[in-house]
Design an enzyme around this catalytic site. Structure first.
Site, PDB file in Angstrom:
ATOM      1  N   SER A 120      29.544 -33.374  19.694  1.00  0.00           N
ATOM      2  CA  SER A 120      29.368 -32.020  20.228  1.00  0.00           C
ATOM      3  C   SER A 120      30.376 -31.065  19.573  1.00  0.00           C
ATOM      4  O   SER A 120      31.418 -31.498  19.060  1.00  0.00           O
ATOM      5  CB  SER A 120      29.536 -32.047  21.743  1.00  0.00           C
ATOM      6  N   GLU A 134      31.069 -44.779  22.942  1.00  0.00           N
ATOM      7  CA  GLU A 134      31.309 -45.845  23.921  1.00  0.00           C
ATOM      8  C   GLU A 134      30.106 -46.018  24.851  1.00  0.00           C
ATOM      9  O   GLU A 134      30.061 -46.949  25.647  1.00  0.00           O
ATOM     10  CB  GLU A 134      32.595 -45.570  24.710  1.00  0.00           C
ATOM     11  N   LYS A 168      34.333 -45.808  14.784  1.00  0.00           N
ATOM     12  CA  LYS A 168      34.573 -45.620  16.223  1.00  0.00           C
ATOM     13  C   LYS A 168      33.281 -45.043  16.798  1.00  0.00           C
ATOM     14  O   LYS A 168      33.079 -43.843  16.824  1.00  0.00           O
ATOM     15  CB  LYS A 168      35.747 -44.653  16.423  1.00  0.00           C
ATOM     16  N   GLU A 213      23.604 -25.393  24.090  1.00  0.00           N
ATOM     17  CA  GLU A 213      22.780 -26.577  23.823  1.00  0.00           C
ATOM     18  C   GLU A 213      22.483 -27.294  25.140  1.00  0.00           C
ATOM     19  O   GLU A 213      23.386 -27.537  25.938  1.00  0.00           O
ATOM     20  CB  GLU A 213      23.565 -27.520  22.892  1.00  0.00           C
ATOM     21  N   CYS A 246      19.806 -33.926  17.466  1.00  0.00           N
ATOM     22  CA  CYS A 246      20.447 -32.693  16.996  1.00  0.00           C
ATOM     23  C   CYS A 246      19.490 -31.885  16.124  1.00  0.00           C
ATOM     24  O   CYS A 246      19.756 -30.731  15.831  1.00  0.00           O
ATOM     25  CB  CYS A 246      21.710 -33.010  16.229  1.00  0.00           C
ATOM     26  N   PHE A 295      26.464 -40.688  20.613  1.00  0.00           N
ATOM     27  CA  PHE A 295      25.588 -41.690  21.234  1.00  0.00           C
ATOM     28  C   PHE A 295      24.157 -41.612  20.726  1.00  0.00           C
ATOM     29  O   PHE A 295      23.411 -42.574  20.817  1.00  0.00           O
ATOM     30  CB  PHE A 295      25.602 -41.514  22.769  1.00  0.00           C
TER      31      PHE A 295
END
Ligand code: NAD
Length: 501
Positions: free
Chosen positions: A229, A179, A176, A386, A284, A152
């Site tokens: 992740s 979402e 893909k 994280e 990240c 995301f």
């Protein structure tokens, strides 16, 4: 309430409403309201899209590289023309402020610029006269249909890292996207079509685990590029490679910023504020861990950092005065806040607590104020894992070696930075630290598009990086041709190359 939209798949050059009957909610993280619904693909919907991509890829691979590059040039132009609209759409689904959203698009666009050079990048190698009348040449050919599965937090940049290079190499792509913020990836595919990409070559199929598993189990998918992740990255890597696919799977991060006593502290503080709290810490390559070397350095850092943090104002992501916006979801807000509590319970000193922030008129938004911990230690779970929120943890070190060891021994190895005026110390640090991307006085050392992006340890599974020539290598397979055109005396000789003598 905002009017609700439906976000469809984009298959074979057009919007394709989902048929699975399953949908995901897309929230506006500023308000906590559902603003749209996204179709979630079933296995059979995914398989159909892959079949379409497979058919479309054959002709696309025949388009010469220069013409494929022209599509990329045109796409770049369209990105620039649509920058404002794309950035606002990205911002309202992700929650990053519009300036950050533009940065997201810009960094992706730089990979498109790199992909414009594909004719040069695809040139193979040639050896004349490897034996009598024998020439050897190699060429890079596309893989076929490849998949891009994206997180995301960079809904424009990361899809472009992947499809920019993959398409230029002659592949068809199933994208893909996350979402949580899928609208910009669809807009990018529409713009690619407008730029001249044939229908069916880039398809956006939304979904969750079911869609991802369908990708990983489909024999026509030849490679999977994943970012997300670490646990999911590891899962995608394991299942994809077990199914004999090429997989690169980038995971989570916990990047350290080492601050030497000789560093320019004003600069460090500016850099840290931007890299720890910018985009609500959901990068990240953020720097959520500061490691001042020496007690004096730690004291000076905190003294200068605190007033800067006081000035940090989160706000609505479309507000031009907001420094950063909300985090992406209610669940993520709760997760970040639970890590803050964990840090307190583990004995770290919470100097600034960003929990419980309520913005007037946006009381249900997922806002977290900037948080700062001191006296964090390497054994704490809140340090080892994280957090991915606007939380900066200070871990004090006495020596550079100790600071470097913290970064080197951490389970994640995406990025690291050192702030110093000492070139020799920086050089040694960069050489020895066990991390994939290093910044020297650069807080977010994301390499430029023509270099390559990738972390080490649990930040990446697989052996190839994103974009740069590594990307070209990932999205192509090499074929080597040994050809013999004997003539004259050579024609009478037996086939022979030097190594056979
Ligand atoms: P995520 O792992 O939840 O999702 C990533 C993708 O995996 C999405 O497309 C999602 O739909 C899919 N997915 C989610 N659960 C799945 C499951 N159980 N099985 C199969 N697929 C599944 O990650 P996120 O929250 O979207 O993104 C944030 C994470 O991504 C952070 O950990 C961040 O560090 C990482 N990230 C890493 C890099 C990098 O280059 N190393 C870059 C950006 C983000």
């Amino acid at each position: 309430m905002t009017a609700q939209r439906d976000v469809h798949h984009f298959i074979n050059g057009k919007a394709a409403p989902g048929t699975s009957g399953r949908f995901g909610d897309i929230y506006d993280p500023n308000t906590g309201e559902v603003q749209a619904k996204v179709s979630l693909a079933s296995k059979s919907e995914m398989d159909q899209a892959i079949e379409i991509a497979k058919n479309a890829q054959v002709a696309w691979a025949q388009v010469n590289p220069q013409r494929r590059a022209r599509v990329m040039f045109k796409f770049k132009q369209l990105l620039e023309e649509n920058m404002d609209e794309l950035a606002r759409l990205l911002s309202i689904e992700h929650g990053k402020v519009v300036a950050d959203a533009k940065g997201d698009i810009q960094r992706g666009m730089e990979v498109i610029e790199f992909a414009c050079g594909i004719p040069h990048l695809l040139k193979g190698e040639f050896t004349e006269g490897a034996g009598p009348g024998i020439d050897v040449y190699s060429m890079r050919q596309p893989l076929g249909v490849v998949a891009a599965i994206t997180p995301f937090n960079f809904p424009a940049m990361i899809p472009m890292w992947m499809f920019g290079v993959a398409l230029a190499c002659g592949n068809a792509v199933i994208l893909k996207p996350s979402e949580k913020d899928p609208s910009v990836p669809v807009r990018l595919a529409e713009l690619m079509l407008e730029a001249g990409l044939p229908e069916g070559v880039l398809n956006v199929v939304h979904g969750d685990k079911e869609a991802v598993d369908a990708i990983l189990d489909n024999d026509d998918i030849k490679a999977v590029s994943f970012v997300g992740s670490s646990d999911i990255a590891h899962y995608v890597y394991s299942r994809g490679t077990a199914n004999a696919k090429r997989v690169q799977a980038m995971g989570g991060a916990k990047n350290h910023g080492v601050i030497m006593p000789d560093a320019d502290m004003d600069q460090v503080v500016k850099d840290l504020v931007g890299s720890a709290y910018g985009s609500a810490g959901e990068r990240c390559m953020a720097l959520p861990v500061a490691v001042p070397v020496g007690e004096g350095t730690a004291e000076r850092l905190i003294e200068k950092l605190l007033p800067e943090i006081e000035n940090l104002v989160p706000g609505h992501s479309h507000d031009p005065d907001a420094i950063y916006g909300p985090v992406v979801s209610q669940a993520h807000k709760e997760k970040v806040e639970s890590y803050i509590q964990m840090g307190v319970d583990e004995g770290a000193t919470l100097i600034k607590d960003g929990r419980g922030l309520k913005l007037q008129g946006l009381e249900n938004g997922y806002f977290i104020g900037p948080s700062l911990f001191d006296n964090v230690t390497a054994d704490m779970q809140s340090y080892r894992e994280e957090i991915f929120g606007p939380v900066l943890q200070i871990v004090r070190a006495n020596e550079l070696e100790e600071a470097a060891a913290l970064a080197s021994n951490h389970q994640y190895g995406n990025g690291v930075a050192i702030f110093t005026r000492n070139g020799l110390a920086a050089r040694e640090f960069a050489s020895k630290v066990n991390v994939g991307m290093v910044g020297v006085n650069v807080p977010i050392p994301v390499p430029v598009a023509y270099h390559t992006f990738g972390g080490w340890k649990r930040s990446a599974f697989g052996d190839s990086n994103q974009h740069g020539f590594e990307g070209v290598r990932f999205f192509t397979k090499i074929k080597t041709v040994t050809s013999r055109w004997p003539s004259g005396e050579v024609a009478d000789q037996a086939f022979i190359i030097p190594t056979m003598q």
